[in-house]
Scaffold this motif. Structure first.
Motif, PDB file in Angstrom:
ATOM      1  N   MET A   1      -3.596  23.281  -5.219  1.00 45.21           N
ATOM      2  CA  MET A   1      -3.499  22.338  -4.107  1.00 45.21           C
ATOM      3  C   MET A   1      -2.151  21.614  -4.146  1.00 45.21           C
ATOM      4  O   MET A   1      -1.675  21.255  -5.215  1.00 45.21           O
ATOM      5  N   LYS A   2      -1.564  21.422  -2.951  1.00 41.52           N
ATOM      6  CA  LYS A   2      -0.257  20.754  -2.910  1.00 41.52           C
ATOM      7  C   LYS A   2      -0.400  19.283  -3.303  1.00 41.52           C
ATOM      8  O   LYS A   2      -1.404  18.645  -3.004  1.00 41.52           O
ATOM      9  N   LYS A   3       0.608  18.789  -4.027  1.00 37.86           N
ATOM     10  CA  LYS A   3       0.603  17.385  -4.455  1.00 37.86           C
ATOM     11  C   LYS A   3       0.600  16.454  -3.251  1.00 37.86           C
ATOM     12  O   LYS A   3       1.194  16.764  -2.219  1.00 37.86           O
ATOM     13  N   ARG A   4      -0.048  15.301  -3.411  1.00 39.83           N
ATOM     14  CA  ARG A   4      -0.009  14.300  -2.335  1.00 39.83           C
ATOM     15  C   ARG A   4       1.409  13.774  -2.186  1.00 39.83           C
ATOM     16  O   ARG A   4       2.143  13.668  -3.161  1.00 39.83           O
ATOM     17  N   VAL A   5       1.741  13.462  -0.963  1.00 40.85           N
ATOM     18  CA  VAL A   5       3.081  12.977  -0.684  1.00 40.85           C
ATOM     19  C   VAL A   5       3.289  11.612  -1.366  1.00 40.85           C
ATOM     20  O   VAL A   5       2.353  10.832  -1.522  1.00 40.85           O
ATOM     21  N   GLU A   6       4.520  11.371  -1.801  1.00 39.89           N
ATOM     22  CA  GLU A   6       4.864  10.104  -2.464  1.00 39.89           C
ATOM     23  C   GLU A   6       5.260   9.064  -1.415  1.00 39.89           C
ATOM     24  O   GLU A   6       6.004   9.377  -0.496  1.00 39.89           O
ATOM     25  N   LEU A   7       4.777   7.845  -1.571  1.00 38.97           N
ATOM     26  CA  LEU A   7       5.241   6.738  -0.721  1.00 38.97           C
ATOM     27  C   LEU A   7       6.274   5.948  -1.525  1.00 38.97           C
ATOM     28  O   LEU A   7       5.958   5.363  -2.563  1.00 38.97           O
ATOM     29  N   LEU A   8       7.505   5.968  -1.051  1.00 38.19           N
ATOM     30  CA  LEU A   8       8.653   5.452  -1.805  1.00 38.19           C
ATOM     31  C   LEU A   8       9.216   4.210  -1.117  1.00 38.19           C
ATOM     32  O   LEU A   8       9.577   4.261   0.057  1.00 38.19           O
ATOM     33  N   ALA A   9       9.278   3.119  -1.868  1.00 40.30           N
ATOM     34  CA  ALA A   9       9.658   1.828  -1.266  1.00 40.30           C
ATOM     35  C   ALA A   9      10.958   1.305  -1.868  1.00 40.30           C
ATOM     36  O   ALA A   9      11.286   1.620  -3.011  1.00 40.30           O
ATOM     37  N   PRO A  10      11.666   0.459  -1.113  1.00 43.67           N
ATOM     38  CA  PRO A  10      12.892  -0.132  -1.653  1.00 43.67           C
ATOM     39  C   PRO A  10      12.573  -1.316  -2.562  1.00 43.67           C
ATOM     40  O   PRO A  10      11.638  -2.069  -2.306  1.00 43.67           O
ATOM     41  N   ALA A  11      13.350  -1.470  -3.618  1.00 44.12           N
ATOM     42  CA  ALA A  11      13.151  -2.630  -4.508  1.00 44.12           C
ATOM     43  C   ALA A  11      14.517  -3.238  -4.805  1.00 44.12           C
ATOM     44  O   ALA A  11      15.226  -2.790  -5.685  1.00 44.12           O
ATOM     45  N   GLY A  12      14.877  -4.267  -4.045  1.00 42.43           N
ATOM     46  CA  GLY A  12      16.173  -4.919  -4.241  1.00 42.43           C
ATOM     47  C   GLY A  12      16.184  -5.839  -5.441  1.00 42.43           C
ATOM     48  O   GLY A  12      17.246  -6.214  -5.940  1.00 42.43           O
ATOM     49  N   ASN A  13      15.016  -6.231  -5.918  1.00 44.44           N
ATOM     50  CA  ASN A  13      14.917  -7.048  -7.137  1.00 44.44           C
ATOM     51  C   ASN A  13      13.498  -6.910  -7.696  1.00 44.44           C
ATOM     52  O   ASN A  13      12.662  -6.189  -7.131  1.00 44.44           O
ATOM     53  N   PHE A  14      13.245  -7.612  -8.797  1.00 40.34           N
ATOM     54  CA  PHE A  14      11.971  -7.413  -9.482  1.00 40.34           C
ATOM     55  C   PHE A  14      10.787  -7.877  -8.621  1.00 40.34           C
ATOM     56  O   PHE A  14       9.722  -7.250  -8.608  1.00 40.34           O
ATOM     57  N   GLU A  15      10.981  -8.964  -7.889  1.00 45.90           N
ATOM     58  CA  GLU A  15       9.885  -9.467  -7.051  1.00 45.90           C
ATOM     59  C   GLU A  15       9.482  -8.418  -6.001  1.00 45.90           C
ATOM     60  O   GLU A  15       8.297  -8.178  -5.757  1.00 45.90           O
ATOM     61  N   LYS A  16      10.487  -7.782  -5.403  1.00 45.62           N
ATOM     62  CA  LYS A  16      10.188  -6.759  -4.381  1.00 45.62           C
ATOM     63  C   LYS A  16       9.525  -5.540  -5.014  1.00 45.62           C
ATOM     64  O   LYS A  16       8.649  -4.916  -4.423  1.00 45.62           O
ATOM     65  N   LEU A  17       9.938  -5.214  -6.221  1.00 46.75           N
ATOM     66  CA  LEU A  17       9.305  -4.092  -6.942  1.00 46.75           C
ATOM     67  C   LEU A  17       7.819  -4.386  -7.178  1.00 46.75           C
ATOM     68  O   LEU A  17       6.941  -3.544  -6.933  1.00 46.75           O
ATOM     69  N   GLU A  18       7.542  -5.620  -7.603  1.00 48.16           N
ATOM     70  CA  GLU A  18       6.150  -6.011  -7.862  1.00 48.16           C
ATOM     71  C   GLU A  18       5.334  -5.948  -6.575  1.00 48.16           C
ATOM     72  O   GLU A  18       4.206  -5.442  -6.559  1.00 48.16           O
ATOM     73  N   MET A  19       5.914  -6.438  -5.474  1.00 47.31           N
ATOM     74  CA  MET A  19       5.201  -6.407  -4.188  1.00 47.31           C
ATOM     75  C   MET A  19       4.982  -4.958  -3.739  1.00 47.31           C
ATOM     76  O   MET A  19       3.913  -4.597  -3.247  1.00 47.31           O
ATOM     77  N   ALA A  20       6.007  -4.125  -3.897  1.00 47.68           N
ATOM     78  CA  ALA A  20       5.901  -2.722  -3.455  1.00 47.68           C
ATOM     79  C   ALA A  20       4.732  -2.033  -4.163  1.00 47.68           C
ATOM     80  O   ALA A  20       3.904  -1.369  -3.518  1.00 47.68           O
ATOM     81  N   PHE A  21       4.625  -2.203  -5.464  1.00 47.59           N
ATOM     82  CA  PHE A  21       3.539  -1.536  -6.196  1.00 47.59           C
ATOM     83  C   PHE A  21       2.181  -2.157  -5.854  1.00 47.59           C
ATOM     84  O   PHE A  21       1.193  -1.454  -5.685  1.00 47.59           O
TER      85      PHE A  21
END
Ligand code: SF4
Length: 409
Positions: A1-21
């Motif tokens: 089965m084909k892998k599920r598509v990845e949802l890739l988000a921008p992370a300009g700093n650690f706070e945005k990284l935390e929100m993205a995940f």
């Protein structure tokens, strides 16, 4: 089965990284302080990079690091050591490169997964195949490709990962190959320092055969001829996944936490619905994407080459938003007591919405607040940006929920 598509988000700093995940991204792309575009952004220094990768891997998420400047000779010497740091110390999942010299250095100094950046302007299958032969495992296609182009690239180069942009700002020039900002204000778009000169207002003159100059107006005023609308693909995201891509990228490392969280949440829901086998477009997704500040939306190059409808000629209504972020839930102290991090001035007694990473927003009436700063005691009835307040609210909120004000219905 084909892998599920990845949802890739921008992370300009650690706070945005935390929100993205927290809001549902599978991976983030970010820049280190070295060798990345987005010079003006809050890129990650080495310690922050190590911390970011650790945080991501604990949650089974990935971190792609942009190494996509177009470097000059004097910038190449430091690169091998940095590549080794990224692989051996930080443990990043891969790097994004635009330049062939950088590609070679990455290959010589690591076994890192390599993505060919959108800056490399890949618009055809021969170019994608060439990048694969040179060592790239993934190609980030230029925004200037159609759904049909993507399907053909997929079928002719079946074993390379394909990443495409699904949301965010568009350049009026091919994937940022643009000197407007550099020429006009000395800020280099290919160093991530674009001043967005394409969004400025221009007086355009047409010179006719006899040398007379005629001004070109848009709605009786100077025009924004280069100002593209923002890309939004939520209404046909199923077709993009059907085209056989591996990663769906949201643009915007310079954008705020509300943008990151909202776009990720909406596209996460749509992707989940796609894999439930019963995809139907939900109008609420677009309404949610309209809550944040955006230019009018366009489908970009996915169906046709953009026409005059893809531009914002008139800046008076270039941006719109229906909601404004006013606070973030920083801590849940008990079932009904919270600490809020204030982003825009808030007032006791006002009606606000709380948006979390799942489900519909709920409505609260903001009660009287207590400042959490030492030395300030007692109740306050309004709180300014950058303050922290303690509130009792009879609603189930959670850390990283976003509290927003409705600007218009
Ligand atoms: S000026 Fe506009 S078109 Fe040029 S790089 Fe910047 S955003 Fe893109």
């Amino acid at each position: 089965m084909k892998k599920r598509v990845e949802l890739l988000a921008p992370a300009g700093n650690f706070e945005k990284l935390e929100m993205a995940f927290h809001y549902g991204a599978d991976a983030v792309f970010l820049g280190g302080k070295e060798f990345s575009l987005r010079a003006g952004g809050h890129n990650f220094d080495r310690d922050e990079l190590v911390e970011a990768v650790k945080y991501a891997h604990q949650r089974d998420k990935k971190v792609w690091v942009a190494l996509n400047i177009i470097p000059h000779n004097d910038e190449m010497d430091a690169l091998p050591e940095y590549v080794r740091f990224l692989e051996q110390t930080a443990g990043v999942d891969g790097v994004i490169v635009a330049d062939l010299g950088v590609l070679e250095i990455v290959k010589e100094n690591s076994k890192l997964h390599i993505s060919a950046s959108t800056q490399a302007s890949n618009t055809n299958w021969r170019s994608v195949k060439m990048w694969q032969e040179m060592g790239a495992s993934r190609v980030v296609l230029a925004r200037e490709v159609s759904l049909e182009n993507i399907k053909e690239i997929r079928s002719k180069v079946p074993d390379i990962e394909i990443e495409v942009f699904i949301h965010g700002a568009m350049c009026m020039s091919v994937s940022g190959r643009c000197l407007l900002s550099n020429y006009m204000i000395g800020r280099d778009a290919n160093r991530g320092d674009c001043a967005q000169s394409c969004r400025w207002k221009y007086n355009v003159m047409e010179e006719n055969n006899s040398g007379q100059k005629e001004p070109i107006y848009s709605q009786d005023e100077p025009t924004h001829i280069f100002n593209s609308k923002d890309l939004c693909t939520i209404e046909f995201i199923d077709k993009i996944i059907d085209a056989g891509v591996d990663s769906l990228k949201i643009e915007g490392r310079m954008k705020g936490i509300y943008y990151v969280a909202t776009t990720v949440k909406v596209y996460r829901e749509a992707i989940n619905r796609y894999y439930s086998g019963n995809f139907t477009y939900d109008r609420k997704w677009l309404e949610e994407l309209e809550t944040m500040s955006h230019r009018k939306y366009t489908t970009g190059f996915y169906f046709n080459k953009p026409d005059s409808e893809s531009q914002n000629y008139n800046n008076r209504n270039s941006y719109s938003q229906s909601h404004k972020l006013v606070a973030k839930v920083a801590e849940k102290i008990s079932d009904n007591e919270y600490i809020l991090e204030v982003r825009n001035k808030i007032f006791a007694g006002e009606e606000l919405e709380v948006a979390s990473n799942k489900g519909e927003p709920i409505i609260i009436i903001l009660p009287d607040m207590r400042m959490t700063k030492k030395g300030i005691t007692g109740i306050v009835y309004e709180a300014n940006p950058n303050s922290m307040v303690r509130v009792k609210v009879d609603a189930d909120m959670n850390r990283l929920d976003m509290i927003r004000r409705v600007l218009k219905k």
